[in-house]
Write a protein that holds these residues in place. Structure first.
Motif, PDB file in Angstrom:
ATOM      1  N   ARG A 117      37.348  35.187  25.686  1.00  0.00           N
ATOM      2  CA  ARG A 117      37.467  36.431  26.575  1.00  0.00           C
ATOM      3  C   ARG A 117      35.907  37.257  25.589  1.00  0.00           C
ATOM      4  O   ARG A 117      36.269  38.542  26.880  1.00  0.00           O
ATOM      5  CB  ARG A 117      38.421  36.139  25.668  1.00  0.00           C
ATOM      6  N   ILE A 153      32.781  38.170  28.048  1.00  0.00           N
ATOM      7  CA  ILE A 153      33.561  38.368  28.349  1.00  0.00           C
ATOM      8  C   ILE A 153      33.491  39.573  29.020  1.00  0.00           C
ATOM      9  O   ILE A 153      32.554  40.346  29.693  1.00  0.00           O
ATOM     10  CB  ILE A 153      34.765  38.076  29.883  1.00  0.00           C
ATOM     11  N   VAL A 184      40.860  41.690  30.081  1.00  0.00           N
ATOM     12  CA  VAL A 184      40.081  40.381  30.871  1.00  0.00           C
ATOM     13  C   VAL A 184      40.824  39.670  31.268  1.00  0.00           C
ATOM     14  O   VAL A 184      41.103  39.148  32.604  1.00  0.00           O
ATOM     15  CB  VAL A 184      39.287  39.035  29.799  1.00  0.00           C
ATOM     16  N   THR A 225      34.877  46.025  38.630  1.00  0.00           N
ATOM     17  CA  THR A 225      34.888  44.985  37.320  1.00  0.00           C
ATOM     18  C   THR A 225      35.065  44.313  37.936  1.00  0.00           C
ATOM     19  O   THR A 225      34.222  43.203  37.408  1.00  0.00           O
ATOM     20  CB  THR A 225      35.904  45.297  36.951  1.00  0.00           C
ATOM     21  N   GLU A 226      35.815  43.514  39.436  1.00  0.00           N
ATOM     22  CA  GLU A 226      36.078  42.614  39.971  1.00  0.00           C
ATOM     23  C   GLU A 226      34.839  41.679  40.156  1.00  0.00           C
ATOM     24  O   GLU A 226      34.771  40.138  40.327  1.00  0.00           O
ATOM     25  CB  GLU A 226      37.006  41.647  40.735  1.00  0.00           C
ATOM     26  N   VAL A 254      30.864  42.434  30.631  1.00  0.00           N
ATOM     27  CA  VAL A 254      30.926  43.230  31.854  1.00  0.00           C
ATOM     28  C   VAL A 254      31.539  44.516  31.619  1.00  0.00           C
ATOM     29  O   VAL A 254      30.793  45.278  31.847  1.00  0.00           O
ATOM     30  CB  VAL A 254      32.447  42.520  32.643  1.00  0.00           C
ATOM     31  N   ASN A 306      42.508  40.952  35.032  1.00  0.00           N
ATOM     32  CA  ASN A 306      41.491  41.238  36.120  1.00  0.00           C
ATOM     33  C   ASN A 306      41.363  39.581  36.397  1.00  0.00           C
ATOM     34  O   ASN A 306      41.045  39.846  37.126  1.00  0.00           O
ATOM     35  CB  ASN A 306      39.563  42.076  35.504  1.00  0.00           C
ATOM     36  N   ILE A 307      41.399  38.722  35.144  1.00  0.00           N
ATOM     37  CA  ILE A 307      40.978  37.430  36.182  1.00  0.00           C
ATOM     38  C   ILE A 307      42.483  37.125  37.433  1.00  0.00           C
ATOM     39  O   ILE A 307      41.544  36.876  37.744  1.00  0.00           O
ATOM     40  CB  ILE A 307      41.041  36.323  34.609  1.00  0.00           C
ATOM     41  N   SER A 338      31.740  42.180  38.874  1.00  0.00           N
ATOM     42  CA  SER A 338      31.279  41.757  37.802  1.00  0.00           C
ATOM     43  C   SER A 338      31.175  41.076  37.336  1.00  0.00           C
ATOM     44  O   SER A 338      30.861  39.879  36.630  1.00  0.00           O
ATOM     45  CB  SER A 338      30.867  43.503  37.427  1.00  0.00           C
ATOM     46  N   ILE A 339      32.315  40.217  37.045  1.00  0.00           N
ATOM     47  CA  ILE A 339      33.027  38.719  36.797  1.00  0.00           C
ATOM     48  C   ILE A 339      32.681  38.243  37.397  1.00  0.00           C
ATOM     49  O   ILE A 339      31.796  37.338  36.878  1.00  0.00           O
ATOM     50  CB  ILE A 339      35.012  39.226  36.891  1.00  0.00           C
TER      51      ILE A 339
END
Length: 230
Positions: free
Chosen positions: A176, A179, A195, A158-159, A183, A198-199, A161-162
């Motif tokens: 948000r 994203i 979101v 996930t990180e 994602v 993970n950010i 992909s972001i």
């Protein structure tokens, strides 16, 4: 799909129910009733995604998640919790979870979550061989590796992909929900707070000072953007 799923759940009825539904969706499913057994299976089998309960005998799901994430940074992890408190969800994400579900849950929704994560991982694997560079950062899309100043930084699926979404669109502000859709997928039905968590986790790994983020900027009232360094 052929993805190999590991279920770590101590309640036999729930474990079997999840396994049946995932096998019907054409996943290859292994299972364990303790965290220790789950870690052993992950170390000896080529596992793609783990469905992990928090409340386990012996070491709990958080410690299992931490161990697996340290040893297998590219592994997909979905956490199951019997509690509705937000702190459990956030803690699960802080340990490196890609997604979470609160018990009781609809087994078909869990299957959709697993499929969504599997598609996300497949999209990463099918990326082209180009190298993406921006400031001190480099993404090798072929090997799915992320570097800062030529030092590799382990990111969860996930990180990664972001980070890739941001670096593909430097300077672009993303809401948000955008994203979440780009994602996690348009069929994701979870909380948008995933979101933000993970950010925050990504910032902790790539920022010089996570308390004063420079690369991932907050766009107040909207979302986030990656600083355009050109």
């Amino acid at each position: 799909m052929g993805k190999r799923i590991l279920i770590v759940e101590d309640e036999e009825s729930i474990r079997k129910f999840i396994k049946i539904n995932l096998e019907r969706a054409d996943f290859i499913v292994l299972d364990a009733d303790t965290g220790e057994k789950g870690i052993e299976i992950a170390r000896n089998e080529n596992i793609d995604i783990v469905v992990l309960d928090i409340m386990l005998p012996g070491i709990d799901g958080f410690e299992v998640c931490k161990t697996l994430r340290n040893e297998f940074p590219k592994l997909g992890i979905i956490m199951l919790t019997a509690k509705s408190q937000d702190i459990d969800k956030i803690m699960g994400l802080e340990y490196g979870t890609d997604d979470y579900m609160t018990k009781p849950f609809n087994p078909q929704e869990l299957v959709l979550r697993v499929k969504s994560l599997a598609r996300r991982m497949e999209k990463i694997e099918e990326a082209d061989e180009s190298i993406l560079r921006l400031g001190p950062f480099r993404i090798d899309k072929y090997s799915r590796k992320f570097y800062k100043n030529d030092i590799e930084i382990d990111l969860t699926p996930t990180e990664y992909s972001i980070a890739k979404l941001f670096m593909d669109n430097p300077g672009k502000a993303f809401k948000r929900d955008e994203i979440l859709n780009l994602v996690w997928g348009y069929d994701f039905v979870g909380d948008s707070k995933i979101v933000d968590v993970n950010i925050r986790r990504l910032r902790a790994k790539i920022e010089n000072d996570p308390a004063k983020p420079y690369f991932i900027e907050t766009v107040w009232g909207l979302g986030y953007r990656w600083r355009n360094m050109d």
